[in-house]
Write a protein that holds these residues in place. Structure first.
Motif, PDB file in Angstrom:
ATOM      1  N   THR A 100       0.853  -1.100  -0.013  1.00 25.83           N
ATOM      2  CA  THR A 100      -0.168  -0.088   0.152  1.00 25.83           C
ATOM      3  C   THR A 100       0.918   1.295   0.098  1.00 25.83           C
ATOM      4  OG1 THR A 100      -1.880  -1.116   1.320  1.00 25.83           O
ATOM      5  CG2 THR A 100      -1.817   1.264   1.369  1.00 25.83           C
ATOM      6  N   LEU A 101       0.996   2.144  -1.081  1.00 26.29           N
ATOM      7  CA  LEU A 101       1.337   3.175  -1.143  1.00 26.29           C
ATOM      8  C   LEU A 101       0.447   4.425  -1.737  1.00 26.29           C
ATOM      9  CD1 LEU A 101       4.340   2.184  -3.646  1.00 26.29           C
ATOM     10  CD2 LEU A 101       4.450   2.261  -1.119  1.00 26.29           C
ATOM     11  N   GLU A 102       0.245   5.319  -0.641  1.00 28.89           N
ATOM     12  CA  GLU A 102      -0.729   6.204  -0.642  1.00 28.89           C
ATOM     13  C   GLU A 102      -0.302   7.154  -2.056  1.00 28.89           C
ATOM     14  OE1 GLU A 102      -3.488   6.208   0.850  1.00 28.89           O
ATOM     15  OE2 GLU A 102      -2.841   4.596   1.920  1.00 28.89           O
ATOM     16  N   PRO A 103      -1.410   7.471  -3.031  1.00 22.45           N
ATOM     17  CA  PRO A 103      -2.543   6.955  -2.682  1.00 22.45           C
ATOM     18  C   PRO A 103      -2.711   5.544  -3.559  1.00 22.45           C
ATOM     19  CG  PRO A 103      -2.560   8.455  -4.446  1.00 22.45           C
ATOM     20  CD  PRO A 103      -1.191   8.456  -3.866  1.00 22.45           C
ATOM     21  N   GLY A 104      -3.323   4.167  -3.038  1.00 19.69           N
ATOM     22  CA  GLY A 104      -3.373   3.249  -3.824  1.00 19.69           C
ATOM     23  C   GLY A 104      -2.392   2.028  -3.548  1.00 19.69           C
ATOM     24  N   VAL A 105      -2.753   0.967  -4.082  1.00 17.12           N
ATOM     25  CA  VAL A 105      -2.037  -0.309  -3.939  1.00 17.12           C
ATOM     26  C   VAL A 105      -1.190  -0.701  -5.160  1.00 17.12           C
ATOM     27  CG1 VAL A 105      -2.105  -2.783  -3.471  1.00 17.12           C
ATOM     28  CG2 VAL A 105      -3.498  -0.883  -2.263  1.00 17.12           C
ATOM     29  N   VAL A 106       0.150  -1.156  -4.981  1.00 20.48           N
ATOM     30  CA  VAL A 106       0.840  -1.393  -5.958  1.00 20.48           C
ATOM     31  C   VAL A 106       0.941  -3.243  -6.209  1.00 20.48           C
ATOM     32  CG1 VAL A 106       2.539   0.716  -6.474  1.00 20.48           C
ATOM     33  CG2 VAL A 106       2.911  -1.209  -4.800  1.00 20.48           C
ATOM     34  N   ASN A 107       0.949  -3.759  -7.155  1.00 18.23           N
ATOM     35  CA  ASN A 107       1.015  -5.074  -7.539  1.00 18.23           C
ATOM     36  C   ASN A 107       2.182  -5.391  -8.576  1.00 18.23           C
ATOM     37  OD1 ASN A 107      -1.175  -6.419  -5.758  1.00 18.23           O
ATOM     38  ND2 ASN A 107      -2.165  -4.794  -6.727  1.00 18.23           N
ATOM     39  N   TRP A 108       3.286  -6.101  -8.060  1.00 15.77           N
ATOM     40  CA  TRP A 108       4.409  -6.053  -8.912  1.00 15.77           C
ATOM     41  C   TRP A 108       4.427  -7.765  -9.140  1.00 15.77           C
ATOM     42  CZ3 TRP A 108       8.182  -2.137  -6.446  1.00 15.77           C
ATOM     43  CH2 TRP A 108       7.997  -1.020  -6.785  1.00 15.77           C
ATOM     44  N   THR A 109       4.946  -8.058 -10.283  1.00 14.68           N
ATOM     45  CA  THR A 109       5.230  -9.357 -10.553  1.00 14.68           C
ATOM     46  C   THR A 109       7.007  -9.386 -11.142  1.00 14.68           C
ATOM     47  OG1 THR A 109       2.904 -10.098 -11.306  1.00 14.68           O
ATOM     48  CG2 THR A 109       4.928 -11.360 -12.072  1.00 14.68           C
ATOM     49  N   SER A 112      11.381 -15.064 -13.147  1.00 18.10           N
ATOM     50  CA  SER A 112      12.595 -15.656 -12.875  1.00 18.10           C
ATOM     51  C   SER A 112      14.013 -15.211 -13.289  1.00 18.10           C
ATOM     52  CB  SER A 112      12.416 -17.253 -13.024  1.00 18.10           C
ATOM     53  OG  SER A 112      12.180 -17.414 -14.387  1.00 18.10           O
ATOM     54  N   ASN A 113      13.773 -14.292 -14.532  1.00 16.82           N
ATOM     55  CA  ASN A 113      14.757 -13.472 -15.034  1.00 16.82           C
ATOM     56  C   ASN A 113      15.021 -12.315 -14.419  1.00 16.82           C
ATOM     57  OD1 ASN A 113      12.591 -12.403 -16.269  1.00 16.82           O
ATOM     58  ND2 ASN A 113      13.218 -12.605 -18.192  1.00 16.82           N
ATOM     59  N   GLY A 114      14.084 -11.988 -13.621  1.00 15.86           N
ATOM     60  CA  GLY A 114      14.206 -10.420 -12.657  1.00 15.86           C
ATOM     61  C   GLY A 114      13.434  -9.670 -13.404  1.00 15.86           C
ATOM     62  N   ALA A 115      12.881  -9.745 -14.379  1.00 15.60           N
ATOM     63  CA  ALA A 115      11.758  -8.819 -15.240  1.00 15.60           C
ATOM     64  C   ALA A 115      10.770  -8.283 -14.293  1.00 15.60           C
ATOM     65  CB  ALA A 115      11.328  -9.428 -16.531  1.00 15.60           C
ATOM     66  N   LEU A 116      10.592  -7.065 -14.159  1.00 23.23           N
ATOM     67  CA  LEU A 116       9.424  -6.471 -13.255  1.00 23.23           C
ATOM     68  C   LEU A 116       8.333  -5.930 -13.986  1.00 23.23           C
ATOM     69  CD1 LEU A 116       9.849  -4.854 -10.014  1.00 23.23           C
ATOM     70  CD2 LEU A 116       8.466  -3.763 -11.517  1.00 23.23           C
ATOM     71  N   THR A 117       7.231  -6.350 -13.524  1.00 23.94           N
ATOM     72  CA  THR A 117       6.120  -5.436 -14.362  1.00 23.94           C
ATOM     73  C   THR A 117       4.830  -5.354 -13.379  1.00 23.94           C
ATOM     74  OG1 THR A 117       4.856  -7.620 -15.157  1.00 23.94           O
ATOM     75  CG2 THR A 117       6.355  -6.593 -16.921  1.00 23.94           C
ATOM     76  N   GLY A 118       4.008  -4.396 -13.697  1.00 25.88           N
ATOM     77  CA  GLY A 118       2.784  -4.433 -12.559  1.00 25.88           C
ATOM     78  C   GLY A 118       2.246  -2.787 -12.788  1.00 25.88           C
ATOM     79  N   SER A 119       1.197  -2.832 -11.646  1.00 27.37           N
ATOM     80  CA  SER A 119       0.548  -1.631 -11.869  1.00 27.37           C
ATOM     81  C   SER A 119      -0.002  -1.182 -10.563  1.00 27.37           C
ATOM     82  CB  SER A 119      -1.057  -2.137 -12.548  1.00 27.37           C
ATOM     83  OG  SER A 119      -1.709  -3.302 -11.566  1.00 27.37           O
ATOM     84  N   ARG A 120      -0.763  -0.089 -10.297  1.00 23.06           N
ATOM     85  CA  ARG A 120      -1.254   0.601  -9.180  1.00 23.06           C
ATOM     86  C   ARG A 120      -2.408   0.975  -9.293  1.00 23.06           C
ATOM     87  NH1 ARG A 120       2.381   5.263  -6.691  1.00 23.06           N
ATOM     88  NH2 ARG A 120       1.643   5.494  -4.681  1.00 23.06           N
ATOM     89  N   THR A 121      -3.339   0.699  -8.244  1.00 25.88           N
ATOM     90  CA  THR A 121      -4.774   0.987  -8.584  1.00 25.88           C
ATOM     91  C   THR A 121      -5.333   2.369  -8.860  1.00 25.88           C
ATOM     92  OG1 THR A 121      -4.943   1.439  -6.234  1.00 25.88           O
ATOM     93  CG2 THR A 121      -5.463  -0.686  -6.633  1.00 25.88           C
ATOM     94  N   THR A 122      -4.078   3.252  -8.888  1.00 23.61           N
ATOM     95  CA  THR A 122      -4.272   4.643  -9.438  1.00 23.61           C
ATOM     96  C   THR A 122      -4.297   4.709 -10.916  1.00 23.61           C
ATOM     97  OG1 THR A 122      -1.893   5.074  -9.078  1.00 23.61           O
ATOM     98  CG2 THR A 122      -3.549   5.700  -7.207  1.00 23.61           C
TER      99      THR A 122
END
Length: 188
Positions: A100-109, A112-122
């Protein structure tokens, strides 16, 4: 203690130009003294300050000294954690992470190779990379691009897992080092 709590110190060291002022040996134990100058960050703001740090390092035992910013001095003392000497493995970082990072929630994936992707509820989106460091310690390098409302913010820093590998702590600076952010994510 968890390596997450040592992250702010690691990031501060990475922004300091350090030089060893003396090296002493007692009973085969090396003790180093350091004087460093650099930048400190007030998290959640764009406030930065010129900072100096003195440190006495008792190899594989402790790190202690004083951090000075302007007229403020703060003593610190850190105990060595043997888990720091265990090399990180990208597979340990893979999975789904949330915070939870104000404002909103971050979800990251993290793959296995270290690649990061994701989104925030904002509506913000994230891409990046978790990379192993050359010193083969329990710390990784993290680079993230945050895209929000047509603006992209580049973040670079370090990360480490908690001893149970259920928390991921990150401390990163924005491009130009005008501000910094600390994030603790929970494994989902």
């Amino acid at each position: 203690g968890s390596p997450v709590w040592s992250l702010p110190v690691l990031v501060q060291f990475s922004h300091f130009s350090a030089h060893r002022t003396r090296e002493l040996s007692f009973n085969r134990t090396r003790r180093f003294s350091w004087l460093n100058r650099g930048k400190s960050f007030t998290l959640g703001t764009t406030t930065t300050s010129c900072t100096s740090l003195t440190a006495t390092v008792l190899e594989k035992t402790s790190l202690s000294g004083v951090i000075s910013t302007g007229s403020q001095n703060e003593n610190y003392s850190l105990a060595y954690q043997s888990s720091y000497d265990t090399a990180a493995a990208l597979a340990e970082f893979s999975g789904v992470w949330s915070a939870t990072l104000e404002p909103g929630v971050v979800n990251w994936t993290v793959g296995s190779n270290g690649a990061l992707t994701g989104s925030r509820t904002t509506g913000c989106t994230y891409t990046g990379q978790v990379s192993l460091r050359t010193e083969n310690k329990a710390v990784v390098t993290v680079t993230i691009a945050e895209a929000c409302a047509g603006s992209v913010t580049q973040l670079t820093g370090v990360g480490a897992l908690s001893s149970g590998k259920t928390l991921l702590g990150l401390v990163m600076t924005m491009a130009g080092e005008g501000s910094a952010v600390a994030v603790n994510l929970a494994r989902q």
